[in-house]
Enzyme design. Structure first.
Site, PDB file in Angstrom:
ATOM      1  N   HIS A 175     -10.189   4.221 -26.866  1.00  0.00           N
ATOM      2  CA  HIS A 175      -9.410   3.975 -25.648  1.00  0.00           C
ATOM      3  C   HIS A 175      -9.795   2.616 -25.064  1.00  0.00           C
ATOM      4  O   HIS A 175     -10.971   2.295 -24.964  1.00  0.00           O
ATOM      5  CB  HIS A 175      -9.675   5.095 -24.636  1.00  0.00           C
ATOM      6  CG  HIS A 175      -8.710   5.093 -23.493  1.00  0.00           C
ATOM      7  ND1 HIS A 175      -8.780   4.176 -22.484  1.00  0.00           N
ATOM      8  CD2 HIS A 175      -7.638   5.887 -23.225  1.00  0.00           C
ATOM      9  CE1 HIS A 175      -7.797   4.412 -21.624  1.00  0.00           C
ATOM     10  NE2 HIS A 175      -7.087   5.445 -22.050  1.00  0.00           N
ATOM     11  N   GLU A 198      -9.919   1.482 -22.100  1.00  0.00           N
ATOM     12  CA  GLU A 198     -10.843   1.547 -20.957  1.00  0.00           C
ATOM     13  C   GLU A 198     -12.287   1.643 -21.461  1.00  0.00           C
ATOM     14  O   GLU A 198     -13.173   0.941 -20.983  1.00  0.00           O
ATOM     15  CB  GLU A 198     -10.526   2.762 -20.077  1.00  0.00           C
ATOM     16  CG  GLU A 198     -11.539   2.950 -18.952  1.00  0.00           C
ATOM     17  CD  GLU A 198     -11.386   4.282 -18.217  1.00  0.00           C
ATOM     18  OE1 GLU A 198     -10.252   4.723 -17.983  1.00  0.00           O
ATOM     19  OE2 GLU A 198     -12.419   4.873 -17.866  1.00  0.00           O
ATOM     20  N   THR A 258     -12.610   7.494 -16.925  1.00  0.00           N
ATOM     21  CA  THR A 258     -12.118   7.989 -15.634  1.00  0.00           C
ATOM     22  C   THR A 258     -11.221   9.215 -15.733  1.00  0.00           C
ATOM     23  O   THR A 258     -11.118   9.973 -14.780  1.00  0.00           O
ATOM     24  CB  THR A 258     -11.307   6.883 -14.905  1.00  0.00           C
ATOM     25  OG1 THR A 258     -10.299   6.389 -15.791  1.00  0.00           O
ATOM     26  CG2 THR A 258     -12.192   5.746 -14.464  1.00  0.00           C
TER      27      THR A 258
END
Lengths: 277, 277
Positions: B120, B122, B158
């Site tokens: 990912h 992020e 997150t």
């Protein structure tokens, strides 16, 4: 009946160290019992003239003070230092650790959650090193209505169960941005616990030997009881009752971290003397 | 059939902020998609000439670069800074946070565990700020054979579930003396998740609207599926099938954190147009 001792039991490193110190130092006074075992305290008094006081205030003409395995409060230590007395520190290093952590974390602006029994001398001592807010809790429920800052440090009483400690931590993770977790639970306690869990599952009766005011001994007893309903917590061989052992095939034995070997040996000998087939 | 929107759904703070920025800046390029929603990316391209590049290397004569909500790696940021280009940072502040934590923790000598998907963007970005050892894991099993130092910091992608994050933390507490836990899971994600859990329990069919490459949208879908077997994940109204809704009484709807309201509205209108009684 077979008798089997748990793979790990009895005296931990901190207790062995404290007793050795007390025997070497002799003619000293401890503030509160050196370890949580009355029999051993009496032996040290008789053989090495190690006196047990309840409070720093009780000190009179003693020349040597020994700080107990569970530690004392920062305030008591300061009071002690103001007296003309030689100080020997027998605080278990595993207890000194959370004291230091609390002092450091407070300085760095963390509030501190201590997982433990607020009336236990170890916890009282550890808590005294927190200069920010300290919360002593035994259950996450006690944390529910607290408005925490966004930086919390967590330590545990050395003799607590890690699973319960995790519950406290997990609760805090939901509430607080940074949770600084110090696993200050002692390995020795773990190992004794694991061993009694294993042994009590196959035992017909379990005898836990240790001080009834000892937190880790009580813990062992609770674990044993969980697996073997016929579990008993005794301080000395005198509490044993022959009838408990009738028709039993395997008797498991363990002892708290402050139970001396000679007491355990007396218990084993006494059970053997019952001559249960 | 009744249609009910979840109490919380759709665009989060970080996404709203990024889109607003992109609309204001105009004529810019983003490195990787600005948000995880193809429809919205196309709208920004068409209306505001915001181009999506795959890599910093693809930059040619662009004058303005926008850093996407998920952030980019430290290396990419440095590469970007070396170009003659104006940089606008639309990284979600909730993602900047773990980046900063990783940088600080590394400096302070902590190894870092990142709970998340290593592919990912992020997570790639966050990981790039670790200068000590970084372990990216999705399951505690991946931590089993690692020899950790005695100081570990933990952050989370997150959009992950806090329960799974706790499992990682709990595992580490058993292994490592100090575990510094930063709950970097985003509130918006939580709230959307709680709301869909509640809604899907009473729904006969659930429609989740969002990008199929969006981690948080997939999460919502999994939660819905857990309570309501007839749950569907769609990107636009065109994927809807009238037959899904036959004999249903309540249709629950939610949308991922990067799904714009206009797409959700189109879906709702389309379902209404099926005229299911």
């Amino acid at each position: 009946m077979k008798i089997e001792l748990a793979e790990n039991y009895g005296f931990c490193f901190g207790v062995k160290r404290a007793i050795k110190k007390a025997e070497q130092i002799k003619n000293a006074a401890t503030i509160g019992p050196l370890i949580h075992n009355n029999e051993e305290i009496m032996r040290l008094k008789k053989k090495f003239n190690v006196k047990t006081l309840n409070d720093v205030k009780e000190l009179s003409d003693e020349k040597r003070a020994i700080i107990r395995t569970h530690g004392i409060t920062k305030q008591d230590l300061e009071n002690l230092k103001q007296k003309e007395i030689e100080i020997f520190d027998a605080t278990c290093p595993f207890v000194t650790k959370p004291q230091q952590i609390c002092e450091k974390m407070s300085k760095d602006g963390y509030e501190v959650v201590i997982f433990g029994d607020e009336n236990h001398p170890e916890v009282k001592g550890v808590k005294s090193y927190v200069s920010t807010k300290a919360y002593v809790v035994l259950d996450k429920k006690e944390l529910e209505n607290i408005n925490f800052s966004n930086k919390i440090a967590v330590v545990s009483q050395t003799t607590k169960k890690v699973k319960d400690f995790m519950e406290i931590v997990n609760f805090l993770i939901l509430k607080v941005r940074e949770v600084r977790v110090f696993n200050t639970i002692c390995d020795a306690t773990f190992k004794n616990q694991e061993a009694i869990a294993k042994l009590s599952q196959k035992s017909d009766i379990v005898i836990i030997v240790g001080g009834k005011n000892s937190s880790n001994t009580k813990q062992l007893f609770l674990i044993a009881k969980n697996y073997c309903s016929e579990s008993y917590l005794i301080e000395t061989k005198n509490e044993l009752d022959r009838s408990w052992f009738q028709n039993k095939k395997l008797c498991g034995i363990s002892a708290g971290a402050s139970t001396p070997d000679w007491i355990i040996q007396e218990v084993v000998n006494e059970i053997r003397s019952f001559n249960i087939e």
